[in-house]
Design a protein around this motif. Sequence first.
Motif, PDB file in Angstrom:
ATOM      1  N   TYR A 250     -15.311 -41.361 -31.924  1.00 38.53           N
ATOM      2  CA  TYR A 250     -13.865 -41.528 -31.714  1.00 38.53           C
ATOM      3  C   TYR A 250     -13.075 -40.551 -32.595  1.00 38.53           C
ATOM      4  CZ  TYR A 250     -14.244 -45.816 -28.920  1.00 38.53           C
ATOM      5  OH  TYR A 250     -14.492 -46.723 -27.920  1.00 38.53           O
ATOM      6  N   THR A 251     -13.484 -40.407 -33.833  1.00 39.26           N
ATOM      7  CA  THR A 251     -12.770 -39.521 -34.759  1.00 39.26           C
ATOM      8  C   THR A 251     -12.867 -38.076 -34.323  1.00 39.26           C
ATOM      9  OG1 THR A 251     -13.258 -41.049 -36.589  1.00 39.26           O
ATOM     10  CG2 THR A 251     -12.571 -38.810 -37.168  1.00 39.26           C
ATOM     11  N   VAL A 252     -14.086 -37.626 -34.007  1.00 39.44           N
ATOM     12  CA  VAL A 252     -14.286 -36.236 -33.582  1.00 39.44           C
ATOM     13  C   VAL A 252     -13.516 -35.957 -32.290  1.00 39.44           C
ATOM     14  CG1 VAL A 252     -15.992 -34.566 -32.740  1.00 39.44           C
ATOM     15  CG2 VAL A 252     -16.506 -35.979 -34.737  1.00 39.44           C
ATOM     16  N   SER A 253     -13.600 -36.878 -31.344  1.00 41.79           N
ATOM     17  CA  SER A 253     -12.925 -36.681 -30.059  1.00 41.79           C
ATOM     18  C   SER A 253     -11.407 -36.618 -30.238  1.00 41.79           C
ATOM     19  CB  SER A 253     -13.281 -37.812 -29.083  1.00 41.79           C
ATOM     20  OG  SER A 253     -14.628 -37.726 -28.687  1.00 41.79           O
ATOM     21  N   LEU A 254     -10.870 -37.473 -31.108  1.00 39.63           N
ATOM     22  CA  LEU A 254      -9.432 -37.479 -31.342  1.00 39.63           C
ATOM     23  C   LEU A 254      -8.971 -36.156 -31.950  1.00 39.63           C
ATOM     24  CD1 LEU A 254      -6.782 -39.087 -31.312  1.00 39.63           C
ATOM     25  CD2 LEU A 254      -7.383 -39.952 -33.584  1.00 39.63           C
ATOM     26  N   LEU A 255      -9.692 -35.678 -32.956  1.00 34.91           N
ATOM     27  CA  LEU A 255      -9.334 -34.412 -33.609  1.00 34.91           C
ATOM     28  C   LEU A 255      -9.507 -33.235 -32.661  1.00 34.91           C
ATOM     29  CD1 LEU A 255     -10.907 -34.983 -37.146  1.00 34.91           C
ATOM     30  CD2 LEU A 255      -8.480 -35.033 -36.528  1.00 34.91           C
ATOM     31  N   MET A 256     -10.589 -33.250 -31.895  1.00 32.73           N
ATOM     32  CA  MET A 256     -10.827 -32.162 -30.934  1.00 32.73           C
ATOM     33  C   MET A 256      -9.737 -32.153 -29.871  1.00 32.73           C
ATOM     34  SD  MET A 256     -13.746 -30.322 -31.394  1.00 32.73           S
ATOM     35  CE  MET A 256     -14.587 -29.934 -29.856  1.00 32.73           C
ATOM     36  N   SER A 257      -9.345 -33.325 -29.415  1.00 36.12           N
ATOM     37  CA  SER A 257      -8.351 -33.427 -28.343  1.00 36.12           C
ATOM     38  C   SER A 257      -7.000 -32.890 -28.790  1.00 36.12           C
ATOM     39  CB  SER A 257      -8.209 -34.884 -27.888  1.00 36.12           C
ATOM     40  OG  SER A 257      -9.422 -35.380 -27.365  1.00 36.12           O
ATOM     41  N   ILE A 258      -6.532 -33.360 -29.942  1.00 36.43           N
ATOM     42  CA  ILE A 258      -5.212 -32.952 -30.423  1.00 36.43           C
ATOM     43  C   ILE A 258      -5.186 -31.465 -30.744  1.00 36.43           C
ATOM     44  CG2 ILE A 258      -3.529 -33.236 -32.281  1.00 36.43           C
ATOM     45  CD1 ILE A 258      -4.298 -36.176 -32.387  1.00 36.43           C
ATOM     46  N   SER A 259      -6.222 -30.981 -31.416  1.00 36.37           N
ATOM     47  CA  SER A 259      -6.249 -29.559 -31.780  1.00 36.37           C
ATOM     48  C   SER A 259      -6.353 -28.676 -30.544  1.00 36.37           C
ATOM     49  CB  SER A 259      -7.405 -29.276 -32.744  1.00 36.37           C
ATOM     50  OG  SER A 259      -8.655 -29.641 -32.174  1.00 36.37           O
ATOM     51  N   PHE A 260      -7.098 -29.114 -29.539  1.00 36.79           N
ATOM     52  CA  PHE A 260      -7.204 -28.341 -28.307  1.00 36.79           C
ATOM     53  C   PHE A 260      -5.855 -28.265 -27.604  1.00 36.79           C
ATOM     54  CE2 PHE A 260      -7.923 -28.020 -23.705  1.00 36.79           C
ATOM     55  CZ  PHE A 260      -8.685 -26.866 -23.647  1.00 36.79           C
ATOM     56  N   ALA A 261      -5.137 -29.386 -27.579  1.00 32.79           N
ATOM     57  CA  ALA A 261      -3.827 -29.411 -26.922  1.00 32.79           C
ATOM     58  C   ALA A 261      -2.868 -28.429 -27.572  1.00 32.79           C
ATOM     59  CB  ALA A 261      -3.252 -30.826 -26.958  1.00 32.79           C
ATOM     60  N   LEU A 262      -2.942 -28.309 -28.892  1.00 33.69           N
ATOM     61  CA  LEU A 262      -2.030 -27.423 -29.606  1.00 33.69           C
ATOM     62  C   LEU A 262      -2.270 -25.953 -29.286  1.00 33.69           C
ATOM     63  CD1 LEU A 262      -1.942 -29.162 -33.101  1.00 33.69           C
ATOM     64  CD2 LEU A 262      -0.172 -29.177 -31.350  1.00 33.69           C
ATOM     65  N   ILE A 263      -3.470 -25.635 -28.835  1.00 31.57           N
ATOM     66  CA  ILE A 263      -3.802 -24.241 -28.527  1.00 31.57           C
ATOM     67  C   ILE A 263      -3.181 -23.805 -27.204  1.00 31.57           C
ATOM     68  CG2 ILE A 263      -5.716 -22.636 -28.090  1.00 31.57           C
ATOM     69  CD1 ILE A 263      -7.478 -24.474 -29.792  1.00 31.57           C
ATOM     70  N   ILE A 264      -2.963 -24.747 -26.299  1.00 25.24           N
ATOM     71  CA  ILE A 264      -2.500 -24.418 -24.951  1.00 25.24           C
ATOM     72  C   ILE A 264      -1.053 -23.929 -24.982  1.00 25.24           C
ATOM     73  CG2 ILE A 264      -2.167 -25.312 -22.612  1.00 25.24           C
ATOM     74  CD1 ILE A 264      -5.074 -25.201 -23.516  1.00 25.24           C
ATOM     75  N   PRO A 265      -0.749 -22.818 -24.315  1.00 28.99           N
ATOM     76  CA  PRO A 265       0.633 -22.294 -24.283  1.00 28.99           C
ATOM     77  C   PRO A 265       1.597 -23.251 -23.598  1.00 28.99           C
ATOM     78  CG  PRO A 265      -0.958 -20.637 -23.540  1.00 28.99           C
ATOM     79  CD  PRO A 265      -1.700 -21.933 -23.619  1.00 28.99           C
ATOM     80  N   GLY A 266       2.880 -23.166 -23.982  1.00 29.85           N
ATOM     81  CA  GLY A 266       3.888 -24.038 -23.413  1.00 29.85           C
ATOM     82  C   GLY A 266       4.681 -23.409 -22.284  1.00 29.85           C
ATOM     83  N   ARG A 267       4.483 -22.124 -22.045  1.00 26.80           N
ATOM     84  CA  ARG A 267       5.211 -21.465 -20.953  1.00 26.80           C
ATOM     85  C   ARG A 267       4.477 -21.690 -19.634  1.00 26.80           C
ATOM     86  NH1 ARG A 267       2.218 -17.661 -23.560  1.00 26.80           N
ATOM     87  NH2 ARG A 267       0.904 -16.307 -22.284  1.00 26.80           N
ATOM     88  N   GLN A 268       5.137 -21.399 -18.544  1.00 28.96           N
ATOM     89  CA  GLN A 268       4.531 -21.601 -17.233  1.00 28.96           C
ATOM     90  C   GLN A 268       3.381 -20.631 -17.013  1.00 28.96           C
ATOM     91  OE1 GLN A 268       7.124 -21.059 -13.868  1.00 28.96           O
ATOM     92  NE2 GLN A 268       5.757 -22.125 -12.460  1.00 28.96           N
ATOM     93  N   LEU A 269       2.244 -21.177 -16.664  1.00 30.07           N
ATOM     94  CA  LEU A 269       1.062 -20.399 -16.281  1.00 30.07           C
ATOM     95  C   LEU A 269       0.777 -20.779 -14.833  1.00 30.07           C
ATOM     96  CD1 LEU A 269      -1.165 -21.029 -19.448  1.00 30.07           C
ATOM     97  CD2 LEU A 269       0.323 -19.070 -19.000  1.00 30.07           C
ATOM     98  N   PRO A 270       1.140 -19.918 -13.876  1.00 25.37           N
ATOM     99  CA  PRO A 270       1.171 -20.313 -12.457  1.00 25.37           C
ATOM    100  C   PRO A 270      -0.004 -21.154 -11.981  1.00 25.37           C
ATOM    101  CG  PRO A 270       1.954 -18.080 -12.691  1.00 25.37           C
ATOM    102  CD  PRO A 270       1.506 -18.509 -14.070  1.00 25.37           C
ATOM    103  N   ILE A 271      -1.229 -20.733 -12.279  1.00 26.45           N
ATOM    104  CA  ILE A 271      -2.389 -21.453 -11.757  1.00 26.45           C
ATOM    105  C   ILE A 271      -2.583 -22.775 -12.493  1.00 26.45           C
ATOM    106  CG2 ILE A 271      -4.888 -21.417 -11.509  1.00 26.45           C
ATOM    107  CD1 ILE A 271      -4.693 -18.420 -10.992  1.00 26.45           C
ATOM    108  N   PHE A 272      -2.585 -22.727 -13.828  1.00 25.87           N
ATOM    109  CA  PHE A 272      -2.861 -23.933 -14.604  1.00 25.87           C
ATOM    110  C   PHE A 272      -1.705 -24.929 -14.533  1.00 25.87           C
ATOM    111  CE2 PHE A 272      -5.671 -20.796 -16.653  1.00 25.87           C
ATOM    112  CZ  PHE A 272      -6.876 -21.452 -16.469  1.00 25.87           C
ATOM    113  N   SER A 273      -0.477 -24.421 -14.494  1.00 22.09           N
ATOM    114  CA  SER A 273       0.670 -25.329 -14.374  1.00 22.09           C
ATOM    115  C   SER A 273       0.608 -26.080 -13.045  1.00 22.09           C
ATOM    116  CB  SER A 273       1.981 -24.549 -14.478  1.00 22.09           C
ATOM    117  OG  SER A 273       2.099 -23.909 -15.735  1.00 22.09           O
ATOM    118  N   ARG A 274       0.265 -25.370 -11.983  1.00 17.84           N
ATOM    119  CA  ARG A 274       0.162 -26.025 -10.673  1.00 17.84           C
ATOM    120  C   ARG A 274      -1.036 -26.982 -10.637  1.00 17.84           C
ATOM    121  NH1 ARG A 274       2.170 -25.700  -5.580  1.00 17.84           N
ATOM    122  NH2 ARG A 274       0.741 -26.188  -3.870  1.00 17.84           N
ATOM    123  N   ALA A 275      -2.145 -26.569 -11.238  1.00 23.36           N
ATOM    124  CA  ALA A 275      -3.315 -27.444 -11.283  1.00 23.36           C
ATOM    125  C   ALA A 275      -2.999 -28.722 -12.050  1.00 23.36           C
ATOM    126  CB  ALA A 275      -4.496 -26.718 -11.922  1.00 23.36           C
TER     127      ALA A 275
END
Length: 351
Positions: A250-275
Amino acid sequence: MRNYWYDNIKGVLVLLVVFGHLLTDVRGAYDDILPKWVYLFLYTFHMPLFIMLSGYFYRENRYLRVIQLFVVYVIWQVILGSWFAFTEGIPIFSLENPGLNLLKPYWALWYLMAIIFWYIITPYVTQLKGYVLYALLFALLFGFQAEATGYFALRKVIMFYPFFLIGNWMSERNTLNFFELPKRAEHRNRYRIGGAIVFTTLTLGLLVSMRVQQDDTFYHIGNLFKFRFAYDTAVPEAMWSGPFAFLIVYTVSLLMSISFALIIPGRQLPIFSRAGQYSLYVYLVHVFFVVAWKAFIPAGFMPTSWMQLLVLFGVAFVMVLVIISPPMVRLLRPLVEIDVKRVQNTKGVKG
C-alpha cells in the motif's frame, strides 16, 4: 472546461492497462526477467492511481450513476464473456460461458463491479472518523480469508478500496490541490522534479531488489500488488507476515501513484487527453481486442523479450487509437453512456 491534467493521467494509465493485459501471457514465454519486471512495475501504480482518481471524483447521492454503471456492467459482461467463450470454442448458451454469470465479473470488469459497490457503501463508510484507516485495517485482516470464489470480485473490492477512499479523502479536504499543479511555472517544475525523483528512486529500488530475487519471486510479489490471493498463497513462506507485506505494498503503491501523477504534463496532449476523456470506452472495449489477440497470436512471437515489449506497446497504442477514434466512440456510445435519466423520465411521462 475540462482539466487536461486529469485527462492526461487517465489517458496514460488506460494505455498501460491495455499494455499490461497484453503482457499477461508473455511473462512465461521468455527466460529473462524483463517482461516479468515490466509487468510487476506497471501493477505497482497504474490501478491504484486509477482508483484514487475515481475516489477523487466521487460524489454522494449519485444513485442514477450506480444504476447506469450496473446496466453497463451487465451489457459488457455478456458481450465480453460471450466473446471469450466464442474464441475458446465454448457454447454461448452454456453455464461455462462467463458472460452469463453476472455474479463473477469477467476479467477486467472487476473494476466496474468494484466502482458500483464503492459508490453504494462510501456514503456510509465516510461517516466514520478515520474511515481510511478502518478500510485499510479491514483490508489487511481480510487477507487472512483464504476463500476466493470470485463472486462480486470481493477480494479486489475490499483490498483496493483504501485507494478509493484516499482519493475521496483528498478531494474532501482539498489536499489534491498539488495534483492540479500551481499556476506558476517554477512551482510546477518543483513538483514535477520532486515527483520524478521519488518515482525514479522507487523504480530503481524495485529493480535492484528484484535482481537479487529468484524468478518465482516475481510471481508472488506481482500477486501482492494485484491483490489476487490471500496471505497463505501470496506469502506462503510466512503467512503471518502478510499484513506487513501488504502494508508495504500500500505504501509503495501510494508513493508511486502520486509521484507518477506529478510527472504528467497539464497541457492538452491530443491523444492522451482524448484517451483520458474516453477512458471507460478503452477500459471496456480493449478486452475485446486483447482476447482476440491472445486467441490468434502466440505469446512470444519475437526473438527477444525487449522486442516483444516494444511490439506489444505499439499494439496497445494502436488499440487505444482505434477505440477513441470519433467513429468508434459514436458507435459505442449507446452501450457505454446509457442515459438512465431519460429512461426514467420516459417512464414517468407514461405513468
